[in-house]
Design an enzyme around this catalytic site. Structure first.
Site, short mmCIF file in Angstrom:
data_model
loop_
_atom_site.label_atom_id
_atom_site.label_comp_id
_atom_site.label_asym_id
_atom_site.label_seq_id
_atom_site.Cartn_x
_atom_site.Cartn_y
_atom_site.Cartn_z
N SER A 1 0.85 0.50 -2.10
CA SER A 1 2.25 0.15 -2.39
C SER A 1 2.31 -1.10 -3.26
O SER A 1 1.42 -1.96 -3.17
CB SER A 1 3.01 -0.11 -1.09
OG SER A 1 4.31 -0.59 -1.37
N TYR B 1 3.50 -5.32 6.59
CA TYR B 1 3.25 -4.07 5.86
C TYR B 1 2.55 -4.38 4.53
O TYR B 1 1.58 -3.73 4.15
CB TYR B 1 4.60 -3.37 5.64
CG TYR B 1 4.56 -2.15 4.74
CD1 TYR B 1 4.11 -0.92 5.21
CD2 TYR B 1 5.02 -2.24 3.42
CE1 TYR B 1 4.11 0.19 4.37
CE2 TYR B 1 5.02 -1.12 2.59
CZ TYR B 1 4.56 0.09 3.08
OH TYR B 1 4.56 1.19 2.25
N1 LIG Z 1 8.99 5.43 0.19
C1 LIG Z 1 8.66 4.39 -0.56
O1 LIG Z 1 9.50 3.75 -1.22
C2 LIG Z 1 7.21 3.96 -0.66
C3 LIG Z 1 6.90 2.92 -1.54
C4 LIG Z 1 5.58 2.51 -1.65
C5 LIG Z 1 4.60 3.13 -0.92
N2 LIG Z 1 4.92 4.14 -0.05
C6 LIG Z 1 3.83 4.75 0.69
O2 LIG Z 1 3.79 6.12 0.36
C7 LIG Z 1 3.28 6.88 1.46
C8 LIG Z 1 4.25 7.99 1.79
O3 LIG Z 1 5.48 7.39 2.09
P1 LIG Z 1 6.85 8.19 2.35
O4 LIG Z 1 7.94 7.25 2.02
O5 LIG Z 1 6.77 9.53 1.74
O6 LIG Z 1 6.73 8.31 3.92
P2 LIG Z 1 7.65 8.97 5.03
O7 LIG Z 1 8.44 10.11 4.48
O8 LIG Z 1 8.33 7.88 5.80
O9 LIG Z 1 6.48 9.55 5.95
C9 LIG Z 1 5.52 8.74 6.54
C10 LIG Z 1 4.39 9.62 6.92
O10 LIG Z 1 3.35 8.88 7.54
C11 LIG Z 1 2.87 9.64 8.63
N3 LIG Z 1 2.35 8.74 9.64
C12 LIG Z 1 2.88 7.58 10.08
N4 LIG Z 1 2.11 7.06 11.03
C13 LIG Z 1 1.07 7.93 11.17
C14 LIG Z 1 -0.07 7.95 12.00
N5 LIG Z 1 -0.30 7.00 12.92
N6 LIG Z 1 -0.93 8.97 11.87
C15 LIG Z 1 -0.72 9.96 10.99
N7 LIG Z 1 0.35 10.01 10.17
C16 LIG Z 1 1.22 9.00 10.28
C17 LIG Z 1 4.07 10.42 9.16
O11 LIG Z 1 3.61 11.64 9.70
P3 LIG Z 1 3.94 12.18 11.19
O12 LIG Z 1 5.07 11.39 11.75
O13 LIG Z 1 4.24 13.64 10.98
O14 LIG Z 1 2.65 11.98 11.87
C18 LIG Z 1 4.80 10.72 7.87
O15 LIG Z 1 4.32 11.93 7.30
C19 LIG Z 1 3.09 5.87 2.61
O16 LIG Z 1 1.75 5.45 2.64
C20 LIG Z 1 3.99 4.72 2.21
O17 LIG Z 1 3.54 3.51 2.78
C21 LIG Z 1 6.21 4.58 0.09
#
Ligand SMILES: NC(=O)c1ccc[n+]([C@@H]2O[C@H](COP(=O)([O-])OP(=O)(O)OC[C@H]3O[C@@H](n4cnc5c(N)ncnc54)[C@H](OP(=O)(O)O)[C@@H]3O)[C@@H](O)[C@H]2O)c1
Length: 245
Positions: free
Chosen positions: A138, A151
C-alpha cells in the site's frame, strides 16, 4: 492454457478484479480466504463466465502454523503453480494505534502472515526457476501518518520483505512484484473520510495482471500515486510532523 494462479485473500474486491483478469486470460485459479461460502460463489461465477478450472479452500493469514500444509495441498490439487497473488489485508481502526491487542491483529494479518505464506511460496518457486509472486502492499507503507501508522508500518514492512525476496529470487528467474495501490473503492475504505481519486477494484485488478507483461518491480496503482508519494516522502520531517494526515 492452464498455468494455475493462487489468490490469497480472494474475497477482497481487488482480488476479485485480479482473479477475473487472470481467468479471462485462461489461467486456472485457486481462491483462498477465511470465507468458504463466498469463495464457493466466486469460484462458480468465474468458472461459468470464463470456463476455467477454479478451486477454493480455507486460508487464514494469522494461522501461520497451517501455511506449509495449505500450500502443499494447493500445489497437489492444481498440479503445480505458475504464480501467487497476495491480496489479503486488514486495515483495523484508529484503536489499532492505542490498543496493542488490535494493533497486533493488524500486524499479524498484513505482515507476519504475509511473510509466513510468501516464504513457503518462495521455497516452492525457487528450485522451479520460474513463476511469480505479486504482493499487494500500500502507499500507506511509504510514510508513517497519524491516521493509520500501525497498518502503514505493517505494509511498509511487507514492501521491504518483498524487496528482499525479489533480490533473493532474481537469480532463479522468479519475478516478485510489489503493488502499491492508492485509494480503491472496496469494503476496506467504505465510509472512510478524506478519500480522493478513488479507483475501481476491477480496473486495479486488470492493471495488476498487466504488470506481468512489463518489467517494473514496484508498481503504484493508479500510476499517478508514484508522484503523490514522491512528494509526500520528501516533505521534511520537521514540517511533516505538524501535518494532519
Ligand atoms: N482498498 C484500498 O484503498 C487499498 C489501498 C491500498 C492497499 N490495499 C490493499 O489491497 C489488498 C486488498 O484490499 P481490498 O480493499 O480489496 O480488501 P477488502 O475488500 O477489505 O478485503 C480484505 C480481504 O482480506 C482478507 N483477509 C483479512 N484478514 C485475513 C486473514 N487473517 N486471513 C486471510 N484473509 C484475510 C479478507 O478475506 P476473508 O474475510 O474472506 O478471509 C478479504 O478478502 C489488501 O492487502 C489491502 O491492504 C487496499
Amino acid at each position: 492454457m492452464n498455468k494455475p494462479v493462487l489468490i490469497l485473500g480472494a474475497t477482497s474486491a481487488i482480488a476479485r478484479g485480479t482473479a477475473a483478469a487472470f481467468a479471462a486470460r485462461g489461467h486456472a485459479l485457486y481462491l483462498a480466504s477465511r470465507d468458504l461460502d463466498e469463495l464457493q460463489r466466486s469460484a462458480a461465477d468465474l468458472h461459468i463466465r470464463y470456463g476455467v478450472e477454479v478451486r477454493y479452500g480455507l486460508f487464514d493469514a494469522e494461522a501461520t502454523a497451517t501455511h506449509a500444509e495449505f500450500l502443499e495441498k494447493v500445489i497437489a490439487e492444481m498440479h503445480g503453480l505458475e504464480g501467487v497473488v497476495l491480496a489479503f489485508g486488514y486495515l483495523g481502526d484508529q484503536m489499532a494505534a492505542r490498543d496493542f491487542k488490535q494493533g497486533a491483529r493488524v500486524i499479524a494479518a498484513n505482515f507476519t502472515g504475509a511473510v509466513s505464506i510468501l516464504s513457503e511460496c518462495a521455497n516452492y518457486f525457487e528450485p522451479q526457476k520460474r513463476g511469480f509472486i505479486i504482493g499487494i502492499s500500500s502507499v500507506a507503507g511509504d510514510r508513517g501518518r497519524q491516521s493509520n501508522y500501525v497498518y502503514g508500518a505493517a505494509k511498509g514492512g511487507l514492501s521491504l520483505f518483498l524487496q528482499g525476496l525479489r533480490n533473493r529470487l532474481f537469480a532463479s528467474g522468479v519475478r516478485v512484484i510489489t503493488i502499491k495501490p492508492g485509494f480503491v473503492d472496496t469494503a476496506m475504505t467504505f465510509g472512510l473520510p478524506g478519500l480522493f481519486l478513488v479507483a475501481s477494484p476491477q480496473k486495479i485488478g486488470e492493471d495488476i495482471v498487466n504488470t506481468l507483461k512489463k518489467s517494473a518491480d514496484v508498481v503504484y496503482l493508479p500510476g499517478f500515486w508514484r508522484f503523490i508519494m514522491l512528494i509526500i516522502k520528501h516533505v521534511p520531517e520537521p514540517i511533516f510532523k505538524r501535518m494532519k494526515l
